[in-house]
Design an enzyme around this catalytic site. Structure first.
Site, short mmCIF file in Angstrom:
data_model
loop_
_atom_site.label_atom_id
_atom_site.label_comp_id
_atom_site.label_asym_id
_atom_site.label_seq_id
_atom_site.Cartn_x
_atom_site.Cartn_y
_atom_site.Cartn_z
N ASP A 44 106.97 60.90 3.20
CA ASP A 44 107.37 62.21 2.67
C ASP A 44 106.48 62.59 1.49
O ASP A 44 106.60 63.68 0.94
CB ASP A 44 108.87 62.27 2.33
CG ASP A 44 109.28 61.25 1.29
OD1 ASP A 44 108.44 60.43 0.87
OD2 ASP A 44 110.47 61.27 0.88
N SER A 45 105.52 61.70 1.15
CA SER A 45 104.46 62.06 0.20
C SER A 45 103.68 63.26 0.73
O SER A 45 102.94 63.89 -0.02
CB SER A 45 103.51 60.87 -0.01
OG SER A 45 103.08 60.34 1.23
N ASP A 83 109.13 58.68 7.43
CA ASP A 83 110.12 58.74 6.35
C ASP A 83 111.29 59.66 6.68
O ASP A 83 111.10 60.75 7.23
CB ASP A 83 109.46 59.29 5.08
CG ASP A 83 109.02 58.20 4.13
OD1 ASP A 83 109.53 57.06 4.24
OD2 ASP A 83 108.18 58.49 3.26
N LYS A 113 111.93 55.14 7.87
CA LYS A 113 111.99 54.49 6.55
C LYS A 113 112.94 55.28 5.66
O LYS A 113 112.90 56.51 5.67
CB LYS A 113 110.60 54.42 5.92
CG LYS A 113 110.60 53.85 4.49
CD LYS A 113 109.22 53.44 4.03
CE LYS A 113 108.39 54.54 3.47
NZ LYS A 113 108.94 55.24 2.29
N GLU A 115 114.83 55.23 1.56
CA GLU A 115 114.77 54.68 0.21
C GLU A 115 116.15 54.27 -0.29
O GLU A 115 117.12 54.99 -0.05
CB GLU A 115 114.19 55.74 -0.75
CG GLU A 115 112.78 56.16 -0.41
CD GLU A 115 112.22 57.21 -1.37
OE1 GLU A 115 112.89 57.54 -2.38
OE2 GLU A 115 111.12 57.71 -1.11
N GLU A 182 107.78 49.30 -4.01
CA GLU A 182 106.85 50.18 -4.74
C GLU A 182 107.00 49.96 -6.25
O GLU A 182 108.12 49.99 -6.79
CB GLU A 182 107.14 51.65 -4.38
CG GLU A 182 106.23 52.62 -5.12
CD GLU A 182 106.23 54.04 -4.54
OE1 GLU A 182 106.85 54.26 -3.47
OE2 GLU A 182 105.60 54.91 -5.16
O1 KIV Z 1 105.90 58.69 1.17
C1 KIV Z 1 105.07 57.77 1.07
O2 KIV Z 1 103.86 57.94 1.25
C2 KIV Z 1 105.60 56.45 0.74
C3 KIV Z 1 104.60 55.41 0.33
C4 KIV Z 1 104.16 55.67 -1.05
C5 KIV Z 1 105.14 54.03 0.50
O3 KIV Z 1 106.77 56.25 0.77
#
Ligand code: KIV
Length: 275
Positions: A44-45, A83, A113, A115, A182
Site C-alpha cells: 500500500d506504499s 497489502d 498482507k 499490519e 519493519e
Molecule cells: O507497503 C509496503 O511497501 C510495505 C513494505 C514497506 C514492507 O508494506
C-alpha cells in the site's frame, strides 16, 4: 520455478536468503520477475510512490485490486503478496475475509498482507481458514502512523521488545505464513527469526531475517526526497530516466528525432496523386 509458500519455507530451513521487492504495474513486475526476485509485494506504499499521497491511509481496495491484477499479469515465478489497505480488515473479521478474498479473486494475489500484532489473531485465523495465505506485518506499521505519532523504530525497550516477540509467536500460531518486520532493532529481529519456524522478511530489521524487502523506487533512487536509514541505493535509475527524457526533448526540438529509420514509407506515385 514458481516460488510458493512451500519453496520459501524450504529456503528458511536451508538458510538460503530470499528477496522481495515492491511492484505496482505490469512492466515493472515483469522486470522484477525476470531479474529473479522470489517475492513481489504490491504494497500500500503505492499510495505514496504511485498516487502521490503523503501516507498509506487513503489507499482503497479498488486501488489495491487494480495494481495487484496488473502486477499479476507481469509475474510468472515470483510469489505475489498484496497489502490489505487501511480499514479493509480492522473493522471486522468478516470484512477481513471478504476483502482478502477480493485481493485473491480480482487481484490474483498468492497471499495477502496485513499490519498488526496479536489483536489480529482472529482475523488471520479466519482468512487462513478460507485457504488464503496471510503475511503478517509488525514493528513499524505505517497504517498506524497517527497512533505511533510518527515513523519510529519499534521494540527498543524491554516491554516493547517482549511484545514484538509475543506478537510474532501469536501470529505464527494463528496461521500466518510469513512475517514482515519493519524498523526493528537487528538483534531483536534475529531472535524473532530464530524463534519462528515461518520465514521473516526484514525492512530495516538487520541482516538475519530470512528475506529482505525494499520499495523499488527507494533502491533504484527514483522517488527522491527523504531516504530512510535502512535503504541502500543499488542503481540510479532516476538519473538514467531523467537523462533519457532530456535527450528525447533535445533531439525532438533539434529535429533529429524521428530519423529516417523511425518513419513509415509510401510509394511516391500515391503522393503525386494527392496534388
Ligand atoms: O507497503 C509496503 O511497501 C510495505 C513494505 C514497506 C514492507 O508494506
Amino acid at each position: 520455478m514458481k516460488n510458493t509458500i512451500v519453496t520459501l519455507q524450504k529456503s528458511k530451513l536451508e538458510h538460503e536468503k530470499t528477496v522481495m521487492v515492491t511492484a505496482y504495474d505490469y512492466t515493472t513486475a515483469k522486470i522484477m520477475d525476470e531479474a529473479g526476485v522470489n517475492m513481489i509485494l504490491v504494497g500500500d506504499s503505492l499510495g505514496m510512490t504511485m498516487l502521490g499521497y503523503e501516507d498509506t491511509l487513503s489507499v482503497t481496495m479498488e486501488d489495491m485490486i487494480h495494481h495487484s491484477a496488473a502486477v499479476a499479469r507481469g509475474t510468472k515465478e515470483a510469489f505475489l503478496v498484496t497489502d490489505m489497505p487501511f480499514m479493509s480488515y480492522q473493522t471486522s473479521v468478516y470484512d477481513a475475509v471478504v476483502n482478502a478474498g477480493r485481493l485473491m479473486k480480482e487481484g490474483r494475489a498468492n497471499a495477502v498482507k496485513l499490519e498488526g500484532g496479536a489483536e489480529f489473531v482472529p482475523h488471520i485465523e479466519a482468512i487462513t481458514k478460507a485457504s488464503i495465505p496471510v503475511v503478517a506485518h509488525i514493528g513499524l506499521t505505517p497504517q498506524s502512523v497517527n497512533a505511533f505519532g510518527g515513523f519510529k523504530v519499534q521494540g527498543k525497550d524491554e516491554a516493547a521488545a517482549k511484545k514484538l516477540l509475543e506478537d510474532a509467536k501469536a501470529l505464527e500460531a494463528a496461521g500466518a505464513c510469513m512475517i514482515v518486520m519493519e524498523c526493528v532493532p537487528a538483534k531483536l529481529a534475529k531472535i524473532i527469526t530464530q524463534e519462528l519456524s515461518i520465514p521473516t522478511i526484514g525492512i530495516g530489521a538487520g541482516p538475519d531475517c530470512d528475506a529482505q524487502v525494499l520499495v523499488y523506487q527507494d533502491l533504484l533512487a527514483m522517488y527522491g526526497g527523504f531516504k530512510p536509514k535502512f535503504v541502500k541505493v543499488f542503481a540510479d535509475a532516476g538519473a538514467v530516466m531523467r537523462e533519457g527524457i532530456k535527450a528525447y526533448i533535445r533531439e525532438t526540438k533539434k529535429g533529429t528525432f524521428p530519423a529516417e529509420e523511425h518513419c513509415f514509407k509510401i510509394d511516391d506515385s500515391v503522393i503525386e496523386k494527392l496534388y
